[in-house]
Motif scaffolding. Structure first.
Motif, PDB file in Angstrom:
ATOM      1  N   ARG A  24       0.830  -1.207   0.000  1.00  0.00           N
ATOM      2  CA  ARG A  24       0.000   0.000   0.000  1.00  0.00           C
ATOM      3  C   ARG A  24       0.865   1.257   0.000  1.00  0.00           C
ATOM      4  N   LEU A  25       1.895   1.280   0.838  1.00  0.00           N
ATOM      5  CA  LEU A  25       2.781   2.440   0.897  1.00  0.00           C
ATOM      6  C   LEU A  25       3.586   2.599  -0.403  1.00  0.00           C
ATOM      7  N   ALA A  26       4.035   1.499  -0.975  1.00  0.00           N
ATOM      8  CA  ALA A  26       4.799   1.564  -2.225  1.00  0.00           C
ATOM      9  C   ALA A  26       3.915   2.056  -3.373  1.00  0.00           C
ATOM     10  N   ARG A  27       2.657   1.610  -3.405  1.00  0.00           N
ATOM     11  CA  ARG A  27       1.737   2.087  -4.443  1.00  0.00           C
ATOM     12  C   ARG A  27       1.435   3.566  -4.274  1.00  0.00           C
ATOM     13  N   LEU A  30       4.312   5.385  -5.675  1.00  0.00           N
ATOM     14  CA  LEU A  30       4.295   5.302  -7.134  1.00  0.00           C
ATOM     15  C   LEU A  30       3.258   6.265  -7.721  1.00  0.00           C
ATOM     16  N   LYS A  31       2.069   6.301  -7.138  1.00  0.00           N
ATOM     17  CA  LYS A  31       1.030   7.225  -7.605  1.00  0.00           C
ATOM     18  C   LYS A  31       1.463   8.675  -7.426  1.00  0.00           C
ATOM     19  N   ARG A  32       2.150   8.961  -6.332  1.00  0.00           N
ATOM     20  CA  ARG A  32       2.643  10.314  -6.082  1.00  0.00           C
ATOM     21  C   ARG A  32       3.659  10.713  -7.151  1.00  0.00           C
ATOM     22  N   ARG A  33       4.567   9.800  -7.483  1.00  0.00           N
ATOM     23  CA  ARG A  33       5.566  10.098  -8.514  1.00  0.00           C
ATOM     24  C   ARG A  33       4.920  10.297  -9.879  1.00  0.00           C
ATOM     25  N   VAL A  34       3.878   9.527 -10.176  1.00  0.00           N
ATOM     26  CA  VAL A  34       3.159   9.693 -11.441  1.00  0.00           C
ATOM     27  C   VAL A  34       2.432  11.028 -11.454  1.00  0.00           C
ATOM     28  N   VAL A  44       5.693   2.829 -16.262  1.00  0.00           N
ATOM     29  CA  VAL A  44       5.097   1.866 -15.341  1.00  0.00           C
ATOM     30  C   VAL A  44       4.448   0.726 -16.115  1.00  0.00           C
ATOM     31  N   ILE A  45       3.764   1.053 -17.209  1.00  0.00           N
ATOM     32  CA  ILE A  45       3.099   0.018 -18.006  1.00  0.00           C
ATOM     33  C   ILE A  45       4.128  -0.917 -18.634  1.00  0.00           C
ATOM     34  N   LEU A  46       5.195  -0.356 -19.174  1.00  0.00           N
ATOM     35  CA  LEU A  46       6.198  -1.184 -19.849  1.00  0.00           C
ATOM     36  C   LEU A  46       7.079  -1.949 -18.878  1.00  0.00           C
ATOM     37  N   ASP A  47       7.518  -1.300 -17.789  1.00  0.00           N
ATOM     38  CA  ASP A  47       8.437  -1.947 -16.847  1.00  0.00           C
ATOM     39  C   ASP A  47       7.722  -2.802 -15.816  1.00  0.00           C
ATOM     40  N   PRO A  49       6.772  -2.419 -12.384  1.00  0.00           N
ATOM     41  CA  PRO A  49       7.459  -2.675 -11.117  1.00  0.00           C
ATOM     42  C   PRO A  49       6.578  -3.513 -10.183  1.00  0.00           C
ATOM     43  N   TRP A  50       7.175  -4.089  -9.173  1.00  0.00           N
ATOM     44  CA  TRP A  50       6.448  -5.013  -8.293  1.00  0.00           C
ATOM     45  C   TRP A  50       5.242  -4.348  -7.634  1.00  0.00           C
ATOM     46  N   GLN A  51       5.308  -3.036  -7.364  1.00  0.00           N
ATOM     47  CA  GLN A  51       4.197  -2.341  -6.724  1.00  0.00           C
ATOM     48  C   GLN A  51       2.970  -2.325  -7.626  1.00  0.00           C
ATOM     49  N   ALA A  52       3.194  -2.326  -8.937  1.00  0.00           N
ATOM     50  CA  ALA A  52       2.098  -2.161  -9.887  1.00  0.00           C
ATOM     51  C   ALA A  52       1.547  -3.478 -10.419  1.00  0.00           C
ATOM     52  N   GLU A  53       2.159  -4.602 -10.080  1.00  0.00           N
ATOM     53  CA  GLU A  53       1.731  -5.883 -10.650  1.00  0.00           C
ATOM     54  C   GLU A  53       0.259  -6.177 -10.414  1.00  0.00           C
ATOM     55  N   SER A  54      -0.219  -5.968  -9.210  1.00  0.00           N
ATOM     56  CA  SER A  54      -1.617  -6.283  -8.917  1.00  0.00           C
ATOM     57  C   SER A  54      -2.500  -5.041  -8.872  1.00  0.00           C
ATOM     58  N   MET A  55      -1.968  -3.901  -9.293  1.00  0.00           N
ATOM     59  CA  MET A  55      -2.734  -2.650  -9.330  1.00  0.00           C
ATOM     60  C   MET A  55      -3.586  -2.625 -10.600  1.00  0.00           C
ATOM     61  N   SER A  56      -4.812  -2.121 -10.503  1.00  0.00           N
ATOM     62  CA  SER A  56      -5.649  -2.041 -11.703  1.00  0.00           C
ATOM     63  C   SER A  56      -5.167  -0.890 -12.578  1.00  0.00           C
ATOM     64  N   ILE A  57      -5.353  -1.058 -13.884  1.00  0.00           N
ATOM     65  CA  ILE A  57      -4.900  -0.046 -14.826  1.00  0.00           C
ATOM     66  C   ILE A  57      -5.626   1.273 -14.604  1.00  0.00           C
ATOM     67  N   SER A  58      -6.890   1.224 -14.204  1.00  0.00           N
ATOM     68  CA  SER A  58      -7.626   2.473 -13.982  1.00  0.00           C
ATOM     69  C   SER A  58      -7.056   3.248 -12.794  1.00  0.00           C
ATOM     70  N   ASP A  59      -6.603   2.549 -11.749  1.00  0.00           N
ATOM     71  CA  ASP A  59      -5.959   3.235 -10.616  1.00  0.00           C
ATOM     72  C   ASP A  59      -4.705   3.977 -11.064  1.00  0.00           C
ATOM     73  N   LEU A  60      -3.927   3.334 -11.912  1.00  0.00           N
ATOM     74  CA  LEU A  60      -2.703   3.966 -12.399  1.00  0.00           C
ATOM     75  C   LEU A  60      -3.024   5.170 -13.276  1.00  0.00           C
ATOM     76  N   LEU A  61      -3.938   5.012 -14.224  1.00  0.00           N
ATOM     77  CA  LEU A  61      -4.261   6.112 -15.131  1.00  0.00           C
ATOM     78  C   LEU A  61      -4.856   7.299 -14.383  1.00  0.00           C
TER      79      LEU A  61
END
Length: 136
Positions: A24-27, A30-34, A44-47, A49-61
């Motif tokens: 949770r803290l790593a995600r 990551l969201k803060r950096r984005v 993030v999509i191409l690489d 990272p372990w924090q994003a493996e189980s994250m939904s694409i909508s959360d990232l976008l």
């Protein structure tokens, strides 16, 4: 019977909570950096990272500035990708289609310019409706 069991330092449920907290803290970082544009969504999509493996694409976008549910949904529907799909489960074709769709539809916007001061010593100001002129 001679069974030997290893005694863990913490019960399983506490280890699971610790791991969930680390993720949770790593995600959040990551969201803060984005959001601050220190890391691009494409990276993030191409690489992945372990924090994003189980994250939904909508959360990232939606962690990007000016990206809400509607813009996210519009992009993902046009590409045939479900909103709740985990980033770690994307195929290479889906990754490349998403990166292409992002760069084609939403190119990186230039940084917001900072306002410059309006006043300097060379300007002359005149009050409207008055006969007095003020020189700077």
């Amino acid at each position: 019977m001679g069974d030997t069991a290893t005694v863990d330092a913490a019960p399983q449920h506490l280890r699971a909570l610790e791991q969930a907290n680390r993720v949770r803290l790593a995600r959040a970082e990551l969201k803060r950096r984005v959001a601050l544009q220190q890391t691009s969504v494409v990276e993030v999509i191409l690489d992945c990272p372990w924090q994003a493996e189980s994250m939904s694409i909508s959360d990232l976008l939606m962690s990007q500035r000016r990206w809400g549910r509607a813009r996210c949904r519009r992009l993902l529907v046009s590409l045939g990708i479900p909103e709740n799909k985990q980033i770690g489960t994307f195929t290479e074709r889906q990754r490349s289609a998403l990166v292409t769709g992002l760069s084609a539809r939403y190119p990186e916007s230039p940084p917001i310019p900072t306002p410059t001061p309006v006043f300097d010593a060379e300007h002359h100001f005149e009050m409207i409706g008055s006969h007095a002129a003020v020189a700077g």
